[in-house]
Design an enzyme around this catalytic site. Sequence first.
Site, short mmCIF file in Angstrom:
data_model
loop_
_atom_site.label_atom_id
_atom_site.label_comp_id
_atom_site.label_asym_id
_atom_site.label_seq_id
_atom_site.Cartn_x
_atom_site.Cartn_y
_atom_site.Cartn_z
N HIS A 1 41.95 -24.86 18.10
CA HIS A 1 42.16 -24.64 16.66
C HIS A 1 40.91 -24.05 16.06
O HIS A 1 39.79 -24.41 16.46
CB HIS A 1 42.50 -25.97 15.96
CG HIS A 1 43.15 -25.78 14.65
ND1 HIS A 1 42.44 -25.58 13.49
CD2 HIS A 1 44.46 -25.73 14.31
CE1 HIS A 1 43.29 -25.42 12.50
NE2 HIS A 1 44.53 -25.50 12.96
N ASP B 1 51.02 -28.19 17.31
CA ASP B 1 52.18 -27.61 17.98
C ASP B 1 52.42 -28.16 19.38
O ASP B 1 53.42 -27.83 20.01
CB ASP B 1 52.03 -26.08 18.05
CG ASP B 1 52.13 -25.44 16.68
OD1 ASP B 1 52.81 -26.03 15.82
OD2 ASP B 1 51.54 -24.38 16.47
N1 ACO Z 1 43.35 -22.25 26.02
C1 ACO Z 1 42.29 -21.78 26.70
N2 ACO Z 1 41.15 -21.34 26.12
C2 ACO Z 1 41.09 -21.38 24.79
C3 ACO Z 1 42.15 -21.87 24.00
C4 ACO Z 1 43.32 -22.32 24.68
N3 ACO Z 1 44.37 -22.78 24.00
N4 ACO Z 1 41.81 -21.79 22.71
C5 ACO Z 1 40.58 -21.28 22.66
N5 ACO Z 1 40.14 -21.01 23.91
C6 ACO Z 1 38.84 -20.47 24.29
C7 ACO Z 1 38.87 -18.95 24.31
O1 ACO Z 1 39.28 -18.44 25.55
C8 ACO Z 1 37.43 -18.62 23.96
O2 ACO Z 1 36.67 -18.84 25.13
P1 ACO Z 1 35.35 -17.94 25.43
O3 ACO Z 1 34.44 -18.21 24.28
O4 ACO Z 1 34.88 -18.47 26.73
O5 ACO Z 1 35.85 -16.53 25.46
C9 ACO Z 1 37.04 -19.71 22.98
O6 ACO Z 1 37.91 -20.81 23.26
C10 ACO Z 1 37.21 -19.30 21.52
O7 ACO Z 1 38.48 -18.72 21.34
P2 ACO Z 1 38.91 -17.93 20.03
O8 ACO Z 1 40.26 -17.32 20.27
O9 ACO Z 1 37.83 -17.04 19.54
O10 ACO Z 1 38.97 -19.12 19.03
P3 ACO Z 1 39.80 -19.20 17.70
O11 ACO Z 1 39.10 -20.05 16.78
O12 ACO Z 1 40.19 -17.86 17.22
O13 ACO Z 1 41.10 -19.93 18.33
C11 ACO Z 1 43.40 -20.28 18.42
C12 ACO Z 1 42.11 -20.49 17.65
C13 ACO Z 1 43.88 -18.84 18.26
C14 ACO Z 1 44.43 -21.22 17.81
C15 ACO Z 1 43.22 -20.59 19.92
O14 ACO Z 1 42.73 -21.88 20.11
C16 ACO Z 1 44.49 -20.38 20.73
O15 ACO Z 1 44.79 -19.24 21.11
N6 ACO Z 1 45.26 -21.47 21.00
C17 ACO Z 1 46.51 -21.35 21.70
C18 ACO Z 1 47.62 -20.98 20.71
C19 ACO Z 1 47.94 -22.12 19.78
O16 ACO Z 1 48.16 -23.23 20.21
N7 ACO Z 1 48.04 -21.80 18.47
C20 ACO Z 1 48.39 -22.77 17.44
C21 ACO Z 1 47.26 -23.06 16.54
S1 ACO Z 1 47.66 -24.31 15.37
C22 ACO Z 1 48.68 -23.57 14.29
O17 ACO Z 1 48.64 -22.40 14.04
C23 ACO Z 1 49.66 -24.37 13.61
#
Ligand code: ACO
Length: 377
Positions: free
Chosen positions: A258, A312
């Site tokens: 998140h 979620d």
């Molecule tokens: N699985 C694996 N790695 C992850 C995940 C995940 N679910 N979430 C973040 N990371 C890692 C990324 O790979 C990245 O790693 P790195 O720095 O080594 O490259 C790091 O964490 C940061 O990721 P970002 O995408 O920049 O972080 P952001 O703050 O944008 O992420 C997000 C938020 C988009 C929700 C992300 O955690 C994700 O994609 N989760 C999976 C989708 C999801 O569950 N979305 C629902 C969110 S809650 C909602 O909207 C109601």
Amino acid sequence: MSEISRGLENVFIKATSLTYIDGEKGILRYGGYNIEDLVRNCSFEEVIHLMLYGDLPNSEQLKKVKERINESYNVPPPVIRIMEELPHDADAIAMMETAFSALASYYNYPWKKGENKERALEIIAKASTIVANVYRLKEGQKPEIPEPSESYAKSFLRATFSREPSEEEVDAMNAALILYTDHEVPASTTAALVTSSTLSDMYSCIVSALAALKGPLHGGAAEAAFSQFLEIKDPSNVEEWFNENVIKEKKRLMGFGHRVYKTYDPRAKLFKRYAEELARTPESKKILDIAERLEDIGIKNFGEKKIYPNTDFYSGIVFYSIGFPVYMFTSLFALSRVLGWLAHIIEYVEDQHRLIRPRALYVGPIKRDFIPLSSRN
Ligand code: ACO
């Protein structure tokens, strides 16, 4: 040089009295009230009053909210007919977008302090009608308009399934509606705010928000998380699936991570509790077992990076246990979040309005001499 905040991280676009999040401690409050207290003790209608009028209602105020909702479930028949024309396998959120666009053709109200909140109550009622009929039409059933009952949750479930829901199902639906109500300014709410800042109508703001919610990185994550559980098939496959997909192929673990929470999402805790209470059939018990094992492995691998289950991860099991198919999960999220979107755009337009118009930092060629088409290579 100006700085770009990628993904608008830590950019504040408005002040709010609606939702407080402490992402480090995992705290979520609406108007100062703890989410767990609201979920355990309130009806969604009470939360509607809290979000639109700033406090929990007394009995008289609650009665008025309910009356306004109960008299607003109807939608112009052509809106339903337009939905009926859509293919049965249409995406549920795409159907909602179409329905709300159609509603915008009937209700193009200008913004007016003193009337906006009444309009919001009407939209919340009509959202129930639209979402119930997304399900009914996709299942090849006749359209239905929700009828007033003891609660918004019950009227919605009755209209959707044409049956009397159990007390437990109504309670879980009510809890889900509250848990998904608002979460400050995620992508969908920001989209609604951008649209409202041009003083476009409320229904069109909802269309913008729906379009942003649909993606798997936001509202689509509940469907994506649940699909993982189905793909895993059996609890004994969890470890192998995780190693193959998340470690080797570097796929994201859906329902994890998140932007704001750097600890366990408090909504996920509550959804998990409801999932544990509701999962009774062998199939739903197996899915819950898969989810819990996947959670353990996910936290073992990502906990250090502060990536934990988000709202979620378990919500799908709750919706599935009530009887919803996977394709409905994002629309159920939307049904609840309509309230948060409306509360935010009203707060913004009434008290803080200014056109949202950011800049892009130009990095292309500064000036080039024009070349006529006939002379280009
Ligand atoms: N699985 C694996 N790695 C992850 C995940 C995940 N679910 N979430 C973040 N990371 C890692 C990324 O790979 C990245 O790693 P790195 O720095 O080594 O490259 C790091 O964490 C940061 O990721 P970002 O995408 O920049 O972080 P952001 O703050 O944008 O992420 C997000 C938020 C988009 C929700 C992300 O955690 C994700 O994609 N989760 C999976 C989708 C999801 O569950 N979305 C629902 C969110 S809650 C909602 O909207 C109601």
